[in-house]
Motif scaffolding. Sequence first.
Motif, short mmCIF file in Angstrom:
data_model
loop_
_atom_site.label_atom_id
_atom_site.label_comp_id
_atom_site.label_asym_id
_atom_site.label_seq_id
_atom_site.Cartn_x
_atom_site.Cartn_y
_atom_site.Cartn_z
N GLY A 97 6.89 -1.44 -5.92
CA GLY A 97 6.36 -0.49 -4.95
C GLY A 97 6.05 0.84 -5.62
O GLY A 97 5.94 0.95 -6.84
N GLY A 98 5.88 1.86 -4.78
CA GLY A 98 5.61 3.19 -5.29
C GLY A 98 4.15 3.50 -5.49
O GLY A 98 3.81 4.54 -6.04
N ARG A 99 3.27 2.62 -5.04
CA ARG A 99 1.83 2.85 -5.21
C ARG A 99 1.10 3.09 -3.90
O ARG A 99 -0.11 3.25 -3.88
CB ARG A 99 1.22 1.67 -5.96
N GLY A 100 1.82 3.12 -2.80
CA GLY A 100 1.19 3.22 -1.49
C GLY A 100 0.39 4.49 -1.28
O GLY A 100 -0.76 4.45 -0.84
N ILE A 101 0.95 5.64 -1.60
CA ILE A 101 0.24 6.90 -1.38
C ILE A 101 -0.96 7.00 -2.32
O ILE A 101 -2.05 7.43 -1.91
CB ILE A 101 1.18 8.10 -1.51
N ALA A 102 -0.81 6.56 -3.57
CA ALA A 102 -1.96 6.57 -4.49
C ALA A 102 -3.07 5.68 -3.96
O ALA A 102 -4.26 6.04 -4.03
CB ALA A 102 -1.52 6.11 -5.88
N LEU A 103 -2.72 4.53 -3.42
CA LEU A 103 -3.72 3.62 -2.84
C LEU A 103 -4.40 4.27 -1.64
O LEU A 103 -5.63 4.22 -1.51
CB LEU A 103 -3.06 2.30 -2.45
#
Length: 139
Positions: A97-103
């Motif tokens: 995880g950890g890519r939601g805001i960048a996406l």
Amino acid sequence: LGPPLGALQLTLPAKAGSVPLVRHRLRVWLNENVPELDAIARSDLEVAWSEACTNVIRHAYGPGDATFDATAARDGEAVCLQVRDTGQWRPPRGQHGGRGIALMRELCDEVRVDRRSEGTSVTLRRGFAPSIPDIRPGG
């Protein structure tokens, strides 16, 4: 239920099963309320909104029952999506995880994350060009 006209307002349990539901409801809402939005933009908004909802489920609450609010509205030549919770931000668990805001930032024109003691609000905006009618003879 038929498709909602006007703003879409949902209150859902902060559970993984809510994510497919929120995507489906947004898809129906976009089809009825923003028909000029192209298929790629529709898909992008579904992904971004489901990422925001997933962040609530993964980060806002500990074990137990909780809910979150998700709204969609047309704002002139833009779609505005918002996800709000009343939890406290928790750091990511595990290595995934950890890519939601960048996406979300890649898929939307604007992403605002407002973390406060009473919860977090994520606002997503994506503009679109209105369709221009073809006024040529036979067009």
